[in-house]
Design a protein around this motif. Structure first.
Motif, PDB file in Angstrom:
ATOM      1  N   ARG A   1      42.775  40.089  45.677  1.00  0.00           N
ATOM      2  CA  ARG A   1      42.916  38.484  46.188  1.00  0.00           C
ATOM      3  C   ARG A   1      41.722  38.173  47.235  1.00  0.00           C
ATOM      4  NH1 ARG A   1      47.686  36.751  44.961  1.00  0.00           N
ATOM      5  NH2 ARG A   1      49.507  38.523  44.478  1.00  0.00           N
ATOM      6  N   GLU A   2      41.297  39.238  47.819  1.00  0.00           N
ATOM      7  CA  GLU A   2      40.027  38.978  48.610  1.00  0.00           C
ATOM      8  C   GLU A   2      39.006  38.520  47.940  1.00  0.00           C
ATOM      9  OE1 GLU A   2      39.380  41.862  51.451  1.00  0.00           O
ATOM     10  OE2 GLU A   2      41.377  41.461  52.538  1.00  0.00           O
ATOM     11  N   VAL A   3      38.734  39.241  46.797  1.00  0.00           N
ATOM     12  CA  VAL A   3      37.675  38.949  45.819  1.00  0.00           C
ATOM     13  C   VAL A   3      37.691  37.737  45.015  1.00  0.00           C
ATOM     14  CG1 VAL A   3      36.473  39.858  43.734  1.00  0.00           C
ATOM     15  CG2 VAL A   3      37.114  41.620  45.408  1.00  0.00           C
ATOM     16  N   ALA A   4      38.760  37.491  44.701  1.00  0.00           N
ATOM     17  CA  ALA A   4      39.043  36.293  44.178  1.00  0.00           C
ATOM     18  C   ALA A   4      38.892  34.978  44.924  1.00  0.00           C
ATOM     19  CB  ALA A   4      40.676  35.921  43.520  1.00  0.00           C
ATOM     20  N   THR A   5      39.307  34.986  46.322  1.00  0.00           N
ATOM     21  CA  THR A   5      38.844  34.156  47.279  1.00  0.00           C
ATOM     22  C   THR A   5      37.454  33.832  47.468  1.00  0.00           C
ATOM     23  OG1 THR A   5      41.074  34.371  48.406  1.00  0.00           O
ATOM     24  CG2 THR A   5      39.244  33.130  49.858  1.00  0.00           C
ATOM     25  N   GLU A   6      36.758  34.929  47.499  1.00  0.00           N
ATOM     26  CA  GLU A   6      35.344  34.878  47.863  1.00  0.00           C
ATOM     27  C   GLU A   6      34.603  34.145  46.643  1.00  0.00           C
ATOM     28  OE1 GLU A   6      32.900  38.350  49.332  1.00  0.00           O
ATOM     29  OE2 GLU A   6      34.881  39.296  49.491  1.00  0.00           O
ATOM     30  N   LEU A   7      35.011  34.528  45.265  1.00  0.00           N
ATOM     31  CA  LEU A   7      34.619  33.942  44.006  1.00  0.00           C
ATOM     32  C   LEU A   7      35.076  32.266  44.143  1.00  0.00           C
ATOM     33  CD1 LEU A   7      35.210  36.678  41.431  1.00  0.00           C
ATOM     34  CD2 LEU A   7      33.218  36.118  42.542  1.00  0.00           C
ATOM     35  N   LEU A   8      36.241  31.951  44.402  1.00  0.00           N
ATOM     36  CA  LEU A   8      36.397  30.605  44.211  1.00  0.00           C
ATOM     37  C   LEU A   8      35.739  29.873  45.495  1.00  0.00           C
ATOM     38  CD1 LEU A   8      40.276  30.737  43.656  1.00  0.00           C
ATOM     39  CD2 LEU A   8      38.735  30.095  42.244  1.00  0.00           C
ATOM     40  N   HIS A   9      35.739  30.457  46.710  1.00  0.00           N
ATOM     41  CA  HIS A   9      34.678  29.540  47.680  1.00  0.00           C
ATOM     42  C   HIS A   9      33.415  29.545  47.462  1.00  0.00           C
ATOM     43  CE1 HIS A   9      38.317  29.400  50.077  1.00  0.00           C
ATOM     44  NE2 HIS A   9      38.205  30.390  50.831  1.00  0.00           N
ATOM     45  N   GLY A  10      32.957  30.535  46.670  1.00  0.00           N
ATOM     46  CA  GLY A  10      31.510  30.661  46.139  1.00  0.00           C
ATOM     47  C   GLY A  10      31.275  29.508  45.153  1.00  0.00           C
ATOM     48  N   ARG A  11      32.274  28.905  44.581  1.00  0.00           N
ATOM     49  CA  ARG A  11      31.915  27.965  43.509  1.00  0.00           C
ATOM     50  C   ARG A  11      32.065  26.469  44.239  1.00  0.00           C
ATOM     51  NH1 ARG A  11      35.745  30.250  38.765  1.00  0.00           N
ATOM     52  NH2 ARG A  11      34.626  32.423  38.801  1.00  0.00           N
TER      53      ARG A  11
END
Length: 250
Positions: A240-250
């Protein structure tokens, strides 16, 4: 247009399929419209999300050769659309080799349904063959899962070289969004040394890491992602933390 994320590593056993399923589920739970593409002839992702490959009529194999993608999509219990794979995909790899536009096969297949999704996540074949090249040619971003062991470095270097070749050739916008150590036991000094070494060796973001968890192995038996079967496990929280990082990076 959706962002296309390729989850790629030609080395097997690095939790690539688990990562693709978990991140897709996390994106969907964040309210995003997600298409998950299985480009592995072993169809492990298809099985892991509860779809019997033997009952699939139209798969990623036919879609790469020109069949409409919407005819093949299956809705999963994770509220994620899946383009399933079958063993036929191995023959498709060979068929694509003879085509001059082989790198564009996935990109062309996705174009008619682009407005239906926010994210497309591609679980790549564990090779550097035509299927993986097609995924990289269609992708905006590449995420590289790897086991926390020194031998995993060799595969990463080869994949990064391939990504650079694709960037110079057919997809100049391709970005390696990061490395993701998986199945990590941070109680061991070896695992800690590998994770620390990754940052300086490749000059890329290191996400996670995702800890080793028996819950990950249990999830495919139930045809679900570990985020659903064990939402509070350490692996689920890390994904979930990785997904959040990827989404915020977009």
């Amino acid at each position: 247009m959706p962002r296309v994320l390729a989850v790629a590593n030609q080395k097997g056993g690095v939790a690539k399929t688990t990562t693709a399923a978990a991140l897709s589920t996390a994106f969907a739970q964040a309210g995003r419209r997600v298409l998950l593409v299985d480009l592995d002839p072993q169809a492990c992702l298809t099985f892991a999300l509860g779809v019997d490959a033997d009952e699939v009529v139209t798969s990623s194999a036919e879609v790469l050769l020109g069949a409409p993608l919407e005819d093949a999509v299956v809705r999963t219990a994770e509220d994620v659309d899946l383009l399933p794979a079958t063993l036929e995909l191995a023959a498709t790899d060979a068929a694509l080799v003879a085509r001059p536009d082989r790198e564009a096969a996935l990109r062309d297949a996705l174009a008619p349904v682009a407005d239906r999704y926010d994210d497309v996540v591609v679980d790549c074949s564990p090779t550097l063959g035509v299927l993986t090249l097609a995924a990289l040619a269609a992708a905006d971003e590449v995420l590289v899962p790897l086991a926390a062991e020194m031998l995993g470095h060799r595969a990463v270097g080869q994949l990064l070289d391939t990504a650079e070749d694709v960037r110079r050739g057919v997809n100049p916008g391709l970005v390696v969004v990061g490395l993701l150590p998986t199945m990590v036991d941070l109680r061991t000094s070896h695992a800690r040394e590998v994770v620390e070494d990754l940052s300086g060796r490749y000059g890329l973001p290191v996400l996670g890491p995702v800890p080793r968890s028996v819950r990950v192995a249990e999830a495919p038996v139930r045809g679900r992602s570990v985020l659903t079967t064990s939402p509070r496990s350490r692996a689920s929280l890390a994904y979930r933390e990785v997904a959040t990082e990827l989404l915020h990076g977009r």
